[in-house]
Every structure is written in structure tokens, then in C-alpha cells.
Design a protein around this motif. Structure first.
Motif, short mmCIF file in Angstrom:
data_model
loop_
_atom_site.label_atom_id
_atom_site.label_comp_id
_atom_site.label_asym_id
_atom_site.label_seq_id
_atom_site.Cartn_x
_atom_site.Cartn_y
_atom_site.Cartn_z
N ALA A 59 -6.89 -71.86 117.97
CA ALA A 59 -6.04 -72.95 118.45
C ALA A 59 -6.20 -73.11 119.96
O ALA A 59 -6.27 -74.24 120.48
CB ALA A 59 -4.58 -72.68 118.11
N TYR A 60 -6.27 -72.00 120.68
CA TYR A 60 -6.49 -72.05 122.13
C TYR A 60 -7.81 -72.76 122.45
O TYR A 60 -7.87 -73.61 123.34
CB TYR A 60 -6.50 -70.64 122.71
CG TYR A 60 -7.28 -70.50 123.99
CD1 TYR A 60 -6.82 -71.07 125.18
CD2 TYR A 60 -8.51 -69.85 124.01
CE1 TYR A 60 -7.56 -70.98 126.35
CE2 TYR A 60 -9.25 -69.75 125.16
CZ TYR A 60 -8.78 -70.32 126.33
OH TYR A 60 -9.52 -70.23 127.48
N ARG A 61 -8.87 -72.43 121.73
CA ARG A 61 -10.17 -73.04 121.98
C ARG A 61 -10.13 -74.55 121.76
O ARG A 61 -10.73 -75.32 122.52
CB ARG A 61 -11.23 -72.41 121.07
CG ARG A 61 -11.56 -70.96 121.41
CD ARG A 61 -12.46 -70.34 120.33
NE ARG A 61 -12.70 -68.94 120.59
CZ ARG A 61 -13.70 -68.47 121.33
NH1 ARG A 61 -14.56 -69.32 121.89
NH2 ARG A 61 -13.86 -67.17 121.51
N ILE A 62 -9.43 -74.98 120.70
CA ILE A 62 -9.33 -76.41 120.40
C ILE A 62 -8.58 -77.14 121.51
O ILE A 62 -9.02 -78.19 122.01
CB ILE A 62 -8.63 -76.61 119.04
CG1 ILE A 62 -9.50 -76.06 117.91
CG2 ILE A 62 -8.32 -78.09 118.81
CD1 ILE A 62 -8.77 -75.95 116.57
N VAL A 63 -7.43 -76.59 121.91
CA VAL A 63 -6.61 -77.23 122.94
C VAL A 63 -7.33 -77.22 124.28
O VAL A 63 -7.35 -78.23 125.01
CB VAL A 63 -5.25 -76.51 123.05
CG1 VAL A 63 -4.47 -77.02 124.26
CG2 VAL A 63 -4.45 -76.72 121.78
N ASP A 64 -7.95 -76.09 124.64
CA ASP A 64 -8.63 -75.97 125.93
C ASP A 64 -9.81 -76.94 126.00
O ASP A 64 -10.03 -77.59 127.04
CB ASP A 64 -9.12 -74.53 126.12
CG ASP A 64 -9.67 -74.28 127.51
OD1 ASP A 64 -8.97 -74.60 128.49
OD2 ASP A 64 -10.80 -73.76 127.62
N ALA A 65 -10.57 -77.06 124.92
CA ALA A 65 -11.71 -77.98 124.91
C ALA A 65 -11.24 -79.42 125.12
O ALA A 65 -11.87 -80.20 125.84
CB ALA A 65 -12.47 -77.85 123.61
N ALA A 148 -0.54 -74.24 128.15
CA ALA A 148 0.48 -73.42 127.48
C ALA A 148 1.40 -74.30 126.64
O ALA A 148 1.74 -73.95 125.49
CB ALA A 148 1.29 -72.65 128.52
N ARG A 149 1.80 -75.43 127.20
CA ARG A 149 2.70 -76.33 126.47
C ARG A 149 2.02 -76.89 125.21
O ARG A 149 2.61 -76.91 124.12
CB ARG A 149 3.14 -77.47 127.39
CG ARG A 149 4.19 -78.39 126.76
CD ARG A 149 4.68 -79.44 127.75
NE ARG A 149 3.61 -80.34 128.15
CZ ARG A 149 3.16 -80.47 129.40
NH1 ARG A 149 3.69 -79.74 130.37
NH2 ARG A 149 2.20 -81.33 129.69
N ASP A 150 0.77 -77.34 125.37
CA ASP A 150 0.06 -77.93 124.23
C ASP A 150 -0.27 -76.88 123.16
O ASP A 150 -0.19 -77.15 121.96
CB ASP A 150 -1.23 -78.61 124.70
CG ASP A 150 -0.97 -79.86 125.53
OD1 ASP A 150 0.21 -80.25 125.63
OD2 ASP A 150 -1.93 -80.42 126.08
N LEU A 151 -0.64 -75.66 123.61
CA LEU A 151 -0.95 -74.60 122.66
C LEU A 151 0.29 -74.22 121.85
O LEU A 151 0.22 -74.05 120.62
CB LEU A 151 -1.51 -73.38 123.39
CG LEU A 151 -1.82 -72.14 122.55
CD1 LEU A 151 -2.78 -72.48 121.42
CD2 LEU A 151 -2.41 -71.03 123.42
N THR A 152 1.42 -74.09 122.52
CA THR A 152 2.67 -73.78 121.82
C THR A 152 3.01 -74.87 120.81
O THR A 152 3.42 -74.58 119.67
CB THR A 152 3.82 -73.62 122.83
OG1 THR A 152 3.48 -72.60 123.78
CG2 THR A 152 5.12 -73.26 122.13
N LYS A 153 2.80 -76.12 121.22
CA LYS A 153 3.13 -77.24 120.34
C LYS A 153 2.28 -77.23 119.08
O LYS A 153 2.79 -77.38 117.97
CB LYS A 153 2.94 -78.57 121.08
CG LYS A 153 3.27 -79.78 120.23
CD LYS A 153 3.02 -81.08 120.99
CE LYS A 153 3.30 -82.28 120.09
NZ LYS A 153 2.99 -83.56 120.79
#
Length: 414
Positions: A59-65, A148-153
Motif C-alpha cells: 500500500a505504501y508503494r502504491i501511494v508513494d508512486a 502518511a494521511r493517504d496511506l492511512t486512508k
């Protein structure tokens, strides 16, 4: 693999739905193995923890990309004055960090970045551009707060495919009012000047589960002086008693809440003789002696108990009894949570529900009343043993053989 399934689609929303489907399938697989007694408690908690780490990292990789396509790559100047990419890590806390996750656990995490200095740089031909920032860039602080906000969401959001995990961020600096992401430097200052007793316990199990392992391990190394009693100072009886009393005060607050709800006898995790009493016993000894006797440090509760025996802090008989109690209580916790994916730790009021729980734990279902009676007897025996050891250590530490053994181990290591 999860990477292959996510790679079959392009849109971030579809990739995230692939994560949710993967989680459902894996939770079913783990649960079936558990119910058929093909996996013990240790394997089950490890499988649940590994699954969480994989999903959070993906999930982190998707949001960060996605953020990088919009804002560029976060970068800062290193000590040599060169622009370098700024790392980010997700620190697993509690049972996630200890590799001991439940079926319906929240995931307790901290978000940590390498530096809040610097800004994002546009990507050109696969590499970040190192010259002056463009108008589309944002500061590192803003980038990592958005991340952080988007990953949590995306982890918590419920869709037609379900959700990934409930995320608890209250263990971060300043709790629910603090920034979502802090830099290594910010966390170092926070723990040095404002760290609380309960934060020392929570950090004993901390471990990076997603993002940069380099940044994660730098965080773990940085917090050690705060977590453990200083190795440079002689730990005398009064200092040891002060630590024990601090930890006891934390547990007393938990006990008061349980009493208010009438759950002191029903709550498997926080009640009398529950899982938390075993964890507090283990973690307090680690805080007392870990800096001078690092051989007793282990993020898992059962691993720590094995180490305690080797160091003569507890007897082999006590290790076996505490291990059996911990495994029983964690198994019971799992069987309470796995039916409806409910985050519960309390035994049901209804007798028929208790009978079903006993049968899920492996008691003979052909005679339900007998199964329930045996379950209740075993549960009471484990709780009594745990609470006796807990009381000996925390209510009468001066005469506790475990407290004395801990002080001897520290003295021998000098």
C-alpha cells in the motif's frame, strides 16, 4: 504473489482493491489452518503479522508512486552537502512489531521520515532532477504528511472489496494531536525531552515493517537509550523499584478501566491474569536490564521468556507455565475474534457462545457442557498462575525472586 496481482492493473484504486482481495483470501487460509489445528498459535500470529507487513508495504508503494508522479521525489542534503533521496519508514508497534498480531488487531504504527529538510524534485528520465526545484514541488514535511494521511486512508477505507486494516496512530509523539510523520531528528528530541513511561514499553516491540529498512533501523537504534535504563549508571534497588512502580501505575490505570466496565474477570487481554500481565512482567524486566544484558531482549513475548531462563531470571518451570498460559490466552483471543472479524477481547455472556468458543479451541464438541466446564477450569488455572507471578513482581518487588534475579544479572554484567 501480491506484487503480480497488483501489477496486472494500472489505476491506484484497482491496485488497492487487489490488496483487499488478497487479504481476504489469506485470512481465510490462515483461519482454516488454525481451526483444523494445522497451525499453532506461534505460526498463526507470525502468518498474520507477515501478511500485515506485506500489505502495508505494498500500500505504501502504491501511494508513494502516485504522490511522486504529482510532486516529484522527496530529497534533502546529506552531511556532505549532496542532494539525496529522503527515506520513509513505517514502524510496526505492539503486536505487529513483535510479530504477534491477532485476527482482528488494529495495526499500531509510527510514520518516520529521514529528514523534514529539503523538498521534492521532478523526475526526469527515471531519476530525480538535482537542480533548483520547480513550482510543482513541495517541502519534504508536506510530502510526508500527505503520504502518511493517504496511506492511512487507503488502509482503513471500506470499499465493496472490504478494507485492509484499521490503523491506530495514537502511539506517535504527542498521541492523537501530533504530526502524522516525524523525522528521525524530531523523534530523537521528543523522546529525550517528553517521552512517557508507556512509550518505553510500546517501543520495546518496535520494528520497521514497510518502506526504508535503513531509516527504520536508524530509528530503532536511536530510541534504545530512551527505552532501556542507562547502561552507564549502576542500577541499584531504589532505581529498580522506581521503574517497577512506574510500570505498575500504568497497569493500575488499565485495571481501573476494566473494573468500571465490569470486565476484570472477562477480558482475556487486559483483565486479571490476562495477556497484558505477562507482557508487563516481560517488558519491565527488559527495561530494567536490557541495556546491560542485551541477551534478554527479544521482541516476542515467548522468545523473551526463553532468554530469561538462560539468564536464570525465571525457572524452566515458570517459563513453561507462562508459555502455556500465553499460548492458551492468545488462542482464546483468536477464537473470539475470528468469527465476525470483531476486535473483542472479552468472553461472551451467553453460555452457548462460550461453548462454541471452547469447541473452536479444540475441546470435545460431542459433550458441550463438559467441554465448557473443562475450558473454564483451564482458563481459571492459567489466569491464577499469571496473576500470582505478576503480583509477586509488581506488588512486592523487594521480596520478588524475579526482581532480585534481575538486579543480580545487571550487577554481573558490569
Amino acid at each position: 504473489t501480491i506484487r503480480q496481482q497488483v501489477g496486472r492493473v494500472m489505476a491506484p484504486e484497482l491496485k488497492l482493491d487487489a490488496l483487499r482481495r488478497f487479504r481476504r483470501r489469506e485470512m481465510l487460509r490462515i483461519g482454516v489452518r488454525d481451526l483444523l489445528r494445522l497451525a499453532d498459535v506461534v505460526e498463526t500470529t507470525a502468518s498474520l503479522s507477515d501478511l500485515a507487513s506485506i500489505l502495508i508495504d505494498e500500500a505504501y508503494r502504491i501511494v508513494d508512486a502516485d504522490l511522486r508522479t504529482r510532486y516529484g521525489v522527496p530529497m534533502h542534503k546529506n552531511r556532505q552537502g549532496r542532494w539525496v533521496e529522503t527515506g520513509f519508514t513505517v514502524i510496526g508497534m505492539g503486536k505487529l512489531g513483535g510479530h504477534e498480531l491477532n485476527y482482528s488487531s488494529d495495526v499500531d504504527v509510527l510514520y518516520v521520515c529521514e529528514s523534514h529538510e529539503g523538498e521534492t524534485r521532478p523526475v526526469v528520465s527515471g531519476r530525480a532532477k538535482l537542480k533548483t526545484p520547480t513550482p510543482g514541488g513541495i517541502s519534504n514535511e508536506e510530502y510526508f504528511e500527505r503520504l502518511a494521511r493517504d496511506l492511512t486512508k487507503v488502509l482503513t477505507e471500506q470499499t465493496h472489496e472490504g478494507f485492509v486494516y484499521r490503523v491506530d496512530l495514537r502511539l506517535r509523539g504527542e498521541g492523537s494531536v501530533g504530526q502524522l510523520t516525524r523525522s528521525l531528528e524530531d523523534y530523537a528530541k521528543y523522546y529525550r525531552t517528553r517521552g512517557q513511561v508507556w512509550e518505553r514499553l510500546s517501543l520495546l516491540k518496535a520494528w520497521p515493517v514497510a518502506g526504508s529498512m535503513t531509516v527504520g533501523k536508524a530509528f530503532i537504534k536511536m530510541v534504545q537509550p530512551f527505552v532501556l535504563a542507562p547502561a552507564s549508571k549502576r542500577l541499584d534497588v531504589e532505581q529498580g523499584l522506581a521503574v517497577v512502580n512506574e510500570m505498575r501505575s500504568v497497569k493500575e490505570k488499565i485495571d481501573a478501566k476494566m473494573a468500571e466496565r465490569g470486565h476484570e474477570q472477562r477480558n482475556v487481554k487486559l483483565g486479571v491474569g490476562g495477556i497484558r500481565e505477562i507482557e508487563f512482567f516481560v517488558q519491565t524486566i527488559q527495561v530494567l536490564a536490557g541495556s546491560r544484558v542485551p541477551a534478554l531482549l527479544d521482541r516476542s513475548t515467548l522468545g523473551a521468556l526463553k532468554r530469561f531462563v538462560r539468564l536464570k531470571l525465571i525457572s524452566g518451570k515458570e517459563r513453561d507455565a507462562l508459555t502455556a498460559a500465553y499460548v492458551f490466552l492468545r488462542d482464546l483471543e483468536h477464537k473470539l475474534q475470528m468469527v465476525h472479524d470483531l476486535q473483542t477481547h472479552s468472553l461472551p455472556d451467553q453460555e452457548d457462545e462460550l461453548e462454541r468458543c471452547a469447541i473452536r479451541m479444540g475441546y470435545d464438541g460431542t459433550d458441550r457442557p463438559k467441554a465448557l466446564t473443562q475450558f473454564q477450569a483451564d482458563h481459571a488455572a492459567h489466569r491464577t498462575l499469571v496473576h500470582d507471578i505478576f503480583r509477586s513482581f509488581f506488588e512486592s518487588p523487594k521480596t520478588s525472586p524475579h526482581f532480585k534475579a534481575t538486579l543480580r544479572a545487571v550487577a554481573a554484567a558490569r
